[in-house]
Design an enzyme around this catalytic site. Structure first.
Site, PDB file in Angstrom:
ATOM      1  N   LYS A  20     -50.664  21.923 122.286  1.00 32.75           N
ATOM      2  CA  LYS A  20     -50.640  22.344 123.551  1.00 32.75           C
ATOM      3  C   LYS A  20     -49.542  21.643 124.307  1.00 32.75           C
ATOM      4  O   LYS A  20     -48.801  22.418 125.358  1.00 32.75           O
ATOM      5  CB  LYS A  20     -51.873  21.720 124.256  1.00 32.75           C
ATOM      6  CG  LYS A  20     -53.218  22.496 124.189  1.00 32.75           C
ATOM      7  CD  LYS A  20     -54.305  21.990 124.973  1.00 32.75           C
ATOM      8  CE  LYS A  20     -55.754  22.816 124.798  1.00 32.75           C
ATOM      9  NZ  LYS A  20     -56.725  22.149 125.372  1.00 32.75           N
TER      10      LYS A  20
ATOM     11  N   TYR B  80     -47.135  20.146 115.128  1.00 29.99           N
ATOM     12  CA  TYR B  80     -45.887  19.799 115.393  1.00 29.99           C
ATOM     13  C   TYR B  80     -44.811  20.749 115.240  1.00 29.99           C
ATOM     14  O   TYR B  80     -44.179  21.137 116.046  1.00 29.99           O
ATOM     15  CB  TYR B  80     -45.590  18.423 114.582  1.00 29.99           C
ATOM     16  CG  TYR B  80     -44.459  17.591 115.196  1.00 29.99           C
ATOM     17  CD1 TYR B  80     -44.321  17.052 116.657  1.00 29.99           C
ATOM     18  CD2 TYR B  80     -43.317  17.646 114.523  1.00 29.99           C
ATOM     19  CE1 TYR B  80     -43.113  16.370 116.893  1.00 29.99           C
ATOM     20  CE2 TYR B  80     -42.105  16.936 114.936  1.00 29.99           C
ATOM     21  CZ  TYR B  80     -42.224  16.214 116.257  1.00 29.99           C
ATOM     22  OH  TYR B  80     -40.980  15.594 116.765  1.00 29.99           O
TER      23      TYR B  80
ATOM     24  N   ARG C  85     -38.392  27.655 139.094  1.00 33.31           N
ATOM     25  CA  ARG C  85     -38.525  27.658 140.295  1.00 33.31           C
ATOM     26  C   ARG C  85     -37.508  26.922 141.174  1.00 33.31           C
ATOM     27  O   ARG C  85     -37.062  27.495 142.222  1.00 33.31           O
ATOM     28  CB  ARG C  85     -39.655  27.140 140.725  1.00 33.31           C
ATOM     29  CG  ARG C  85     -40.345  27.099 142.089  1.00 33.31           C
ATOM     30  CD  ARG C  85     -41.565  26.369 142.490  1.00 33.31           C
ATOM     31  NE  ARG C  85     -41.888  25.099 142.113  1.00 33.31           N
ATOM     32  CZ  ARG C  85     -41.449  24.169 142.886  1.00 33.31           C
ATOM     33  NH1 ARG C  85     -40.934  24.443 143.961  1.00 33.31           N
ATOM     34  NH2 ARG C  85     -41.572  22.830 142.423  1.00 33.31           N
TER      35      ARG C  85
ATOM     36  N   TYR D 142     -36.552  32.320 127.938  1.00 32.87           N
ATOM     37  CA  TYR D 142     -36.407  31.952 129.523  1.00 32.87           C
ATOM     38  C   TYR D 142     -34.944  32.151 129.677  1.00 32.87           C
ATOM     39  O   TYR D 142     -34.211  32.570 130.606  1.00 32.87           O
ATOM     40  CB  TYR D 142     -36.781  30.545 129.714  1.00 32.87           C
ATOM     41  CG  TYR D 142     -38.053  30.567 130.562  1.00 32.87           C
ATOM     42  CD1 TYR D 142     -39.216  30.745 129.600  1.00 32.87           C
ATOM     43  CD2 TYR D 142     -38.099  30.547 131.867  1.00 32.87           C
ATOM     44  CE1 TYR D 142     -40.488  30.631 130.105  1.00 32.87           C
ATOM     45  CE2 TYR D 142     -39.672  30.452 132.514  1.00 32.87           C
ATOM     46  CZ  TYR D 142     -40.803  30.818 131.790  1.00 32.87           C
ATOM     47  OH  TYR D 142     -41.962  30.530 132.150  1.00 32.87           O
TER      48      TYR D 142
HETATM   49  P1  NAD Z   1     -42.965   8.899 121.326  1.00 32.34           P
HETATM   50  O1  NAD Z   1     -44.469   9.040 120.751  1.00 32.34           O
HETATM   51  O2  NAD Z   1     -42.435   7.409 121.568  1.00 32.34           O
HETATM   52  O3  NAD Z   1     -42.921   9.542 122.880  1.00 32.34           O
HETATM   53  C1  NAD Z   1     -43.237  10.482 123.208  1.00 32.34           C
HETATM   54  C2  NAD Z   1     -43.804  10.348 124.944  1.00 32.34           C
HETATM   55  O4  NAD Z   1     -44.400  11.434 125.263  1.00 32.34           O
HETATM   56  C3  NAD Z   1     -44.782   9.059 124.961  1.00 32.34           C
HETATM   57  O5  NAD Z   1     -44.438   8.373 125.935  1.00 32.34           O
HETATM   58  C4  NAD Z   1     -45.894   9.916 125.137  1.00 32.34           C
HETATM   59  O6  NAD Z   1     -47.050   9.257 125.891  1.00 32.34           O
HETATM   60  C5  NAD Z   1     -45.670  11.105 125.986  1.00 32.34           C
HETATM   61  N1  NAD Z   1     -46.680  12.252 125.838  1.00 32.34           N
HETATM   62  C6  NAD Z   1     -47.205  12.886 124.779  1.00 32.34           C
HETATM   63  N2  NAD Z   1     -47.718  14.117 125.350  1.00 32.34           N
HETATM   64  C7  NAD Z   1     -47.613  14.072 126.687  1.00 32.34           C
HETATM   65  C8  NAD Z   1     -48.163  15.054 127.632  1.00 32.34           C
HETATM   66  N3  NAD Z   1     -49.049  15.995 127.288  1.00 32.34           N
HETATM   67  N4  NAD Z   1     -47.835  14.914 129.068  1.00 32.34           N
HETATM   68  C9  NAD Z   1     -46.926  13.723 129.169  1.00 32.34           C
HETATM   69  N5  NAD Z   1     -46.589  13.056 128.317  1.00 32.34           N
HETATM   70  C10 NAD Z   1     -46.874  13.217 127.318  1.00 32.34           C
HETATM   71  O7  NAD Z   1     -41.938   9.622 120.452  1.00 32.34           O
HETATM   72  P2  NAD Z   1     -40.519   9.698 120.610  1.00 32.34           P
HETATM   73  O8  NAD Z   1     -39.921   9.286 119.219  1.00 32.34           O
HETATM   74  O9  NAD Z   1     -39.874   9.204 121.884  1.00 32.34           O
HETATM   75  O10 NAD Z   1     -40.150  11.221 120.819  1.00 32.34           O
HETATM   76  C11 NAD Z   1     -39.611  11.746 122.076  1.00 32.34           C
HETATM   77  C12 NAD Z   1     -39.222  13.223 121.739  1.00 32.34           C
HETATM   78  O11 NAD Z   1     -38.312  13.379 120.868  1.00 32.34           O
HETATM   79  C13 NAD Z   1     -40.564  14.013 121.181  1.00 32.34           C
HETATM   80  O12 NAD Z   1     -40.759  15.398 121.981  1.00 32.34           O
HETATM   81  C14 NAD Z   1     -40.077  14.319 119.839  1.00 32.34           C
HETATM   82  O13 NAD Z   1     -40.690  15.422 119.363  1.00 32.34           O
HETATM   83  C15 NAD Z   1     -38.807  14.484 119.698  1.00 32.34           C
HETATM   84  N6  NAD Z   1     -38.020  13.887 118.382  1.00 32.34           N
HETATM   85  C16 NAD Z   1     -38.106  12.657 118.273  1.00 32.34           C
HETATM   86  C17 NAD Z   1     -37.456  12.198 116.934  1.00 32.34           C
HETATM   87  C18 NAD Z   1     -37.334  10.968 116.563  1.00 32.34           C
HETATM   88  O14 NAD Z   1     -36.988  10.484 115.442  1.00 32.34           O
HETATM   89  N7  NAD Z   1     -37.693   9.912 117.029  1.00 32.34           N
HETATM   90  C19 NAD Z   1     -37.145  13.090 116.106  1.00 32.34           C
HETATM   91  C20 NAD Z   1     -37.236  14.441 116.366  1.00 32.34           C
HETATM   92  C21 NAD Z   1     -37.768  14.798 117.693  1.00 32.34           C
END
Ligand code: NAD
Ligand code: UDP
Length: 331
Positions: free
Chosen positions: A95, A149, A110, A163
């Site tokens: 989601k 994921y 928007r 988009y």
């Molecule tokens: P993280 O879990 O530390 O950070 C994710 C943040 O999103 C958290 O603060 C969490 O509370 C918030 N969050 C989750 N669901 C939410 C929602 N429904 N509404 C509002 N906030 C929400 O992870 P990260 O490592 O900082 O990753 C950040 C992004 O980068 C993610 O989208 C992840 O898929 C992407 N990413 C990270 C890595 C990595 O190696 N760290 C690699 C590939 C992609």
């Protein structure tokens, strides 16, 4: 700079590992930053360095619900990223990726904002092509433990490009490869944080499988440079573009490196490999080099040393470290 000339930037997931570094970077660059987070895996602690800045604002909000704010740019990072966290509530993970992307893209449309998506190397699944280039479509199990994921992020990419095609929205999609550094969550089960915490506490180092699987680890400051450059690039350059460090190593090599850097006496133990764990992963960053003039500069040993220092301090503050292996090794 006049307030009316300042870029107003929204960072979703800004209280997480990567998001908090991005908020700091954007505030330092003079942007007016609105951080939105539901604190699912992120914390206010991560934002301590920017919390008091006049250019920074924090809003508790879940992006699976619509958001009405006025901004010029959106960085969409909200989503749990570690396998342990994203598999805890897989329906919510999908989601967040899909409804979250629809809400943020709707907002961007928007207010006519440029929008960045934190996509992932997981869109390549367990790749049959190596190293992975952006034109590889991937090898993803649609019904496995990682699918919430992987498929959520793939669908989000589809939405971004629809988009773009349908509404001519300026979009920027980065496929981020394993990134590490200070403010990783100590219990999120990711390999770098797990191994460092185990090594500092003198506990066994849990290598899954035989540790022959590979990953390529990018230090967080390098990734931030890549994200900022991507957002500043010409509107015609949408990505998807790989952002990661092309230096590949096995999980076993990583374990040995961390034990050595921590000066730890921990022993390696081998545990079962989780299902659908990719065997090899390494980015081809030719596109990022050419289009963004970007490549990582922080060597693994240096990035690990900074990360070890962070965890050493964190565990000591929590009273979870009686004698610090790092300080002992230094003494
Ligand atoms: P993280 O879990 O530390 O950070 C994710 C943040 O999103 C958290 O603060 C969490 O509370 C918030 N969050 C989750 N669901 C939410 C929602 N429904 N509404 C509002 N906030 C929400 O992870 P990260 O490592 O900082 O990753 C950040 C992004 O980068 C993610 O989208 C992840 O898929 C992407 N990413 C990270 C890595 C990595 O190696 N760290 C690699 C590939 C992609
Ligand atoms: N891993 C490991 N021990 C751990 C945690 C992870 O051997 O304590 C392995 C995991 O099986 C995977 C790699 O390290 O092969 C990277 O795992 P992580 O969860 O950090 O990220 P992934 O790239 O799998 O999303």
């Amino acid at each position: 700079m006049k307030d009316s000339q300042r870029r107003r930037v929204l960072v979703t997931g800004g209280a997480g590992f990567l998001g908090s570094h991005l908020c700091e970077r954007l505030v330092a660059d003079g942007a007016d930053v609105l951080c939105v987070d539901n604190f699912y895996t992120g914390t206010k602690d991560n934002l301590r360095a920017v919390a008091a800045e006049p250019l920074f604002e924090l809003l508790r909000h879940d992006i699976t619900f619509p958001l009405y704010v006025e901004v010029d740019e959106i960085y969409n990072l909200a989503c749990p990223a570690s396998p342990v966290h994203y598999q805890f509530d897989p329906v919510q993970t999908t989601k967040t990726s899909v409804h979250g992307a629809i809400n943020m893209l709707g907002l961007a449309k928007r207010v006519k904002a440029k929008i960045f998506q934190a996509s992932t190397s997981e869109v390549y699944g367990d790749p049959t092509v190596h190293p992975q280039k952006e034109n590889y479509w991937g090898h993803v199990n649609p019904v496995g433990a990682r699918s919430c994921y992987d498929e959520g992020k793939r669908c989000a990419e589809t939405l971004f490009f629809d988009y773009r095609r349908q509404h001519n929205l300026p979009v920027k999609v980065a496929r981020i490869f394993n990134t590490y550094g200070p403010r990783m969550h100590p219990n999120d089960g990711r390999v770098v944080s797990n191994f460092i915490v185990q090594a500092l506490q003198g506990k066994p180092i849990s290598v899954y499988g035989k540790g022959r699987q590979t990953r390529s680890f990018c230090y967080v400051s390098d990734l931030m440079d890549g994200i900022v450059k991507l957002m500043a690039s010409d509107d015609d350059f949408t990505g998807p573009v790989n952002l990661g460090n092309p230096h590949e190593c096995t999980v076993l090599e990583l374990a040995e490196r961390i034990i050595e850097l921590c000066g730890s006496r921990s022993q390696i133990v081998f545990e079962p490999l989780p299902s659908d764990d990719p065997a090899r992963r390494c980015p081809d960053i030719t596109l990022a080099r050419a289009m963004l003039k970007w490549e990582p500069t922080v060597p693994l040993a240096e990035g690990l040393a900074r990360t070890i220092e962070y965890f050493d301090q964190l565990l000591r503050n929590r009273g979870q470290l009686r004698n610090s292996a790092v300080s002992e090794a230094r003494a």
